[in-house]
Write an enzyme that holds these catalytic residues in place. Structure first.
Site, PDB file in Angstrom:
ATOM      1  N   GLU A  39      39.230  45.872  34.388  1.00 21.36           N
ATOM      2  CA  GLU A  39      39.124  47.174  34.837  1.00 21.36           C
ATOM      3  C   GLU A  39      38.644  48.137  33.752  1.00 21.36           C
ATOM      4  O   GLU A  39      38.088  49.270  34.002  1.00 21.36           O
ATOM      5  CB  GLU A  39      40.812  47.578  35.126  1.00 21.36           C
ATOM      6  N   GLY A  41      43.362  40.580  41.771  1.00 18.89           N
ATOM      7  CA  GLY A  41      43.927  41.567  42.505  1.00 18.89           C
ATOM      8  C   GLY A  41      43.532  41.239  44.051  1.00 18.89           C
ATOM      9  O   GLY A  41      43.605  42.316  45.079  1.00 18.89           O
ATOM     10  N   GLU A  55      39.587  35.665  33.073  1.00 15.95           N
ATOM     11  CA  GLU A  55      39.711  36.364  34.251  1.00 15.95           C
ATOM     12  C   GLU A  55      38.665  36.835  35.305  1.00 15.95           C
ATOM     13  O   GLU A  55      38.026  37.692  35.094  1.00 15.95           O
ATOM     14  CB  GLU A  55      40.588  37.743  33.983  1.00 15.95           C
ATOM     15  N   SER A  57      45.098  36.811  40.689  1.00 17.57           N
ATOM     16  CA  SER A  57      46.014  36.432  41.782  1.00 17.57           C
ATOM     17  C   SER A  57      47.102  35.097  41.611  1.00 17.57           C
ATOM     18  O   SER A  57      47.114  34.338  42.444  1.00 17.57           O
ATOM     19  CB  SER A  57      45.031  36.012  42.905  1.00 17.57           C
ATOM     20  N   ASN A  76      50.918  42.061  32.846  1.00 19.60           N
ATOM     21  CA  ASN A  76      49.887  43.202  32.712  1.00 19.60           C
ATOM     22  C   ASN A  76      50.446  44.295  33.714  1.00 19.60           C
ATOM     23  O   ASN A  76      50.168  44.104  34.859  1.00 19.60           O
ATOM     24  CB  ASN A  76      48.680  42.983  32.879  1.00 19.60           C
ATOM     25  N   TRP A  77      51.196  45.487  33.315  1.00 18.66           N
ATOM     26  CA  TRP A  77      51.814  46.242  34.241  1.00 18.66           C
ATOM     27  C   TRP A  77      50.724  47.338  34.701  1.00 18.66           C
ATOM     28  O   TRP A  77      51.056  48.103  35.676  1.00 18.66           O
ATOM     29  CB  TRP A  77      53.038  46.899  33.775  1.00 18.66           C
ATOM     30  N   LYS A  78      49.835  47.234  33.973  1.00 18.82           N
ATOM     31  CA  LYS A  78      48.544  48.269  34.498  1.00 18.82           C
ATOM     32  C   LYS A  78      49.552  49.849  34.396  1.00 18.82           C
ATOM     33  O   LYS A  78      50.078  50.083  33.689  1.00 18.82           O
ATOM     34  CB  LYS A  78      47.811  48.259  35.850  1.00 18.82           C
ATOM     35  N   HIS A 134      39.856  44.316  29.361  1.00 15.49           N
ATOM     36  CA  HIS A 134      40.258  43.888  30.790  1.00 15.49           C
ATOM     37  C   HIS A 134      39.369  44.448  31.562  1.00 15.49           C
ATOM     38  O   HIS A 134      38.623  45.217  31.221  1.00 15.49           O
ATOM     39  CB  HIS A 134      41.795  44.567  31.145  1.00 15.49           C
TER      40      HIS A 134
HETATM   41  C1  PEP Z   1      45.206  41.383  36.027  1.00 18.46           C
HETATM   42  O1  PEP Z   1      45.112  42.546  36.181  1.00 18.46           O
HETATM   43  O2  PEP Z   1      44.887  40.866  34.718  1.00 18.46           O
HETATM   44  C2  PEP Z   1      45.326  40.291  36.871  1.00 18.46           C
HETATM   45  C3  PEP Z   1      45.567  38.897  36.734  1.00 18.46           C
HETATM   46  O3  PEP Z   1      45.799  40.894  38.221  1.00 18.46           O
HETATM   47  P1  PEP Z   1      46.413  40.046  39.482  1.00 18.46           P
HETATM   48  O4  PEP Z   1      47.338  39.003  38.891  1.00 18.46           O
HETATM   49  O5  PEP Z   1      47.153  40.980  40.392  1.00 18.46           O
HETATM   50  O6  PEP Z   1      45.115  39.405  40.244  1.00 18.46           O
END
Ligand code: PEP
Length: 253
Positions: A98, A172, A166, A212, A11-13, A96
């Site tokens: 976010e 993050g 998640e 993470s 997931n590049w956001k 997601h």
């Molecule tokens: C995500 O944004 O879905 C995610 C898992 O981020 P990270 O791996 O940076 O925790």
């Protein structure tokens, strides 16, 4: 994990220009000769078309990170499922954390988006996860989210979906969830799918973990949690660390 081909989703956001996305994909294709995992890149809208072209002829899946629920209309600034499909996306991330936290998306909206995505031939990757690390509360929240996000999907439609657990506190933050707890959540989710959609869906709906994950912890995590794959945010931005995750995880399969 058991003997299944794992999913590894980047997931590049809101990162990467078109050129950066294409360079990443070219580098990935040069490095990887075999394809022991289902690898998917959720790229920014602007990079979908060029990324799909760069990935053409390889099993790499290119997708989007969001979409609008409506087929079309007066929704300035929004992008429809049909437009994503037209640009070359084969899947879309929905719900997601976010999107939920920063843009107020709720389970009912995610459900409408999932139904629209399916109608347009996009595979929904549906994200669920609790706010806090309180485990008992977490289980109930995830159950509720799954039931609402997947409402009115037929077993056939559900079989097209991927679920990603998640926990929000793990995204993050550097706080990886415990593999044993994630295994419990996976089992609870599978039981819920069987109860509501029938036993034939359970092996067909992959349940992933995100939060993470790094090149250092991916391999041990996937073995101990028995999830069907990983959704990776921060550590997917560098080709070297993403490739390392793919390499490490697929050593196990
Ligand atoms: C995500 O944004 O879905 C995610 C898992 O981020 P990270 O791996 O940076 O925790």
């Amino acid at each position: 994990m058991e003997n299944r081909k794992p999913f590894i989703i980047a997931n590049w956001k809101m990162h990467k220009t078109i050129l950066e996305a294409v360079q990443f994909i070219r580098g990935y294709r040069e490095h990887l000769k075999a394809h022991p995992a289902h690898v998917a890149l959720a790229v920014p809208f602007t990079a979908i078309f060029a990324s799909a072209e760069a990935a053409a002829g390889s099993p790499l899946m290119i997708g989007a990170q969001n979409m609008h629920e409506a087929a079309q209309g007066a929704f300035t600034g929004e992008v429809s499922a049909a437009m994503l499909k037209d640009a070359g996306a084969s899947f879309v991330l929905l719900g997601h954390s976010e999107r939920r936290r920063l843009f107020g998306e709720d389970d009912a909206l995610i459900n409408r988006k999932a139904l629209r995505a399916l109608e347009c031939g996009l595979k929904p990757f549906i994200c669920v996860g609790e706010m806090t690390s309180e485990h008992d509360k977490g289980r109930n929240i995830v159950k509720e989210q799954l039931l609402h996000c997947l409402r009115d999907l037929t077993p056939e439609q559900l079989r097209q979906c991927v679920i990603s657990y998640e926990p929000i506190w793990a995204i993050g933050t550097g706080l990886l969830a415990s593999p044993e707890y994630v295994q419990e959540i996976r089992q609870m989710s599978q039981e819920l799918l069987v109860e509501h959609w029938g036993v034939e869906v359970v092996d067909r709906v992959p349940i992933l973990y995100g939060g993470s994950v790094t090149a250092e912890n991916a391999k041990e995590f996937i073995c101990r949690s028995n999830v069907d794959g990983l959704l990776v945010g921060g550590a997917s931005l560098s080709l070297a660390s993403f490739m390392q995750i793919v390499d490490n995880v697929t050593e196990q399969t």
